[in-house]
Design a protein around this motif. Sequence first.
Motif, PDB file in Angstrom:
ATOM      1  N   GLN A   1       0.815  -1.217   0.000  1.00  0.00           N
ATOM      2  CA  GLN A   1       0.000   0.000   0.000  1.00  0.00           C
ATOM      3  C   GLN A   1       0.846   1.263   0.000  1.00  0.00           C
ATOM      4  N   GLU A   2       2.173   1.087   0.047  1.00  0.00           N
ATOM      5  CA  GLU A   2       3.145   2.185  -0.066  1.00  0.00           C
ATOM      6  C   GLU A   2       2.903   3.284   0.963  1.00  0.00           C
ATOM      7  N   ALA A   3       2.552   2.884   2.185  1.00  0.00           N
ATOM      8  CA  ALA A   3       2.404   3.843   3.282  1.00  0.00           C
ATOM      9  C   ALA A   3       3.780   4.229   3.811  1.00  0.00           C
ATOM     10  N   THR A   4       3.883   5.406   4.429  1.00  0.00           N
ATOM     11  CA  THR A   4       5.122   5.773   5.116  1.00  0.00           C
ATOM     12  C   THR A   4       5.230   4.937   6.398  1.00  0.00           C
ATOM     13  N   TRP A   5       6.437   4.937   6.971  1.00  0.00           N
ATOM     14  CA  TRP A   5       6.606   4.137   8.189  1.00  0.00           C
ATOM     15  C   TRP A   5       5.656   4.593   9.289  1.00  0.00           C
ATOM     16  N   ASP A   6       5.596   5.887   9.543  1.00  0.00           N
ATOM     17  CA  ASP A   6       4.736   6.386  10.630  1.00  0.00           C
ATOM     18  C   ASP A   6       3.268   6.066  10.364  1.00  0.00           C
ATOM     19  N   GLU A   7       2.829   6.181   9.116  1.00  0.00           N
ATOM     20  CA  GLU A   7       1.444   5.835   8.781  1.00  0.00           C
ATOM     21  C   GLU A   7       1.187   4.349   9.008  1.00  0.00           C
TER      22      GLU A   7
END
Length: 436
Positions: free
Chosen positions: A74-80
């Motif tokens: 889903q290519e989320a950032t680490w924090d997300e």
Amino acid sequence: ALRPSERTVPPHPLAAGAAPDGPEDEERERLRRELALAGRAAAAVLGDEGVLLLVDARASLVVPELMRALLDEQEATWDEAWSRARGMIRARLGSPGDQPGPLWSTTLLKEECPRLLEILYEVNRRHLDEVEARWPGDVDRRRNVSLFREGEATRLRLGVLASLASSRADVARPWEGPAGPILVDLSECRGSALQARPTPVSPVRWLREANPSLSTVLTLALGEGWLEKPDTLEALETLAYEPAFRGAYRKARRTNRMRLAALLRETAGLEMDPEALVDVRLGALRGGERLPLVLLGLVREHLRVTAGGWTPPAPRTVVIARDADTAGPESDRILAVARAVAGAINRDASAHSVLRVAVLPDCTESDARTLVAAADLSNQPGTAGSGAAGARALGFALNGAVTLGTRDGTVRELEDAVGTENLFLFGLGPLEARAW
């Protein structure tokens, strides 16, 4: 550890492949099974935006798998990804025992799931940065709460992972033994997100549904309120001296033993004396539950009866039951030994009046309720600190069974609740067992 969704989901991409050859086969296959369960659970919760409840520390392998799906697919950032993963996970773990201790070696994880290990390293790095900010220069504390335990082989601490990655983690008390200091430090890091709590025991499930005969006696003695307010059961302490209540209680117990006698006749071909004490050992029959200790005790008792002329104070029917929901194939060998011991004892006509043994290889939920209701003695000999004694040990006690066992799992909670003088305890405690 996790109940996979009924829907069809893709297999875990990192757990596929043929079974390896070599001495590590069993551990590697076990890891692959856990990874497959984690993959299905992560796909299910992402599919319906639901919530995962971890009821065993082993289930925390779903955490890096969930992060992998969020980061890579889903290519989320680490924090997300971390925020979403935490929001989807709750943990409700039993007695800590060795749960925060090591299980999978990093060498095996690197071979089987290198991307998940990479994610775990990053989780640990960020976690230890927070620990350093809270306790600057405290190397011992950093080592205490790390996701990885150093030693001959570096190993992943699954209990620590479950505590870190859950939006709320409840761990059964008491927090003692090797896990205690780890949990205390983690609770300071997590605040209210990590709590000590008693293991919940539902009177609806364990009394009203499992034991209707006793439930009727309780309702007549205490009124309907005991279901909503279990503390009402404390009034039974005074009723224990009332002849009418004692008579009704004994009648209910005999009714339950008759139910069990019918079950044993149908499933094990065993004729049971309804006046005999019922001694139950129910579980997955894993190593930590120490079924060989129970079997050796039966062999000794049989020899004393037949060869030594000893007469026990009361006849006894011993039921060894394997939980169909939690047992694995590794328990087949010890189950075969249990059947052999039971067969030898039951074939000896000279022991029939004092000792019978029944083995139930696939105990269903319905069978378990019959056992819980009829048991006079709850046999809990697990290795202290292994967590082998789970919620069912409390269910047996709630139905009036006396507990014989070690200071393991929920038996320690029971000891706090009713006092050592009301239990038959033996053997080492968690710290002593770890030292041994």
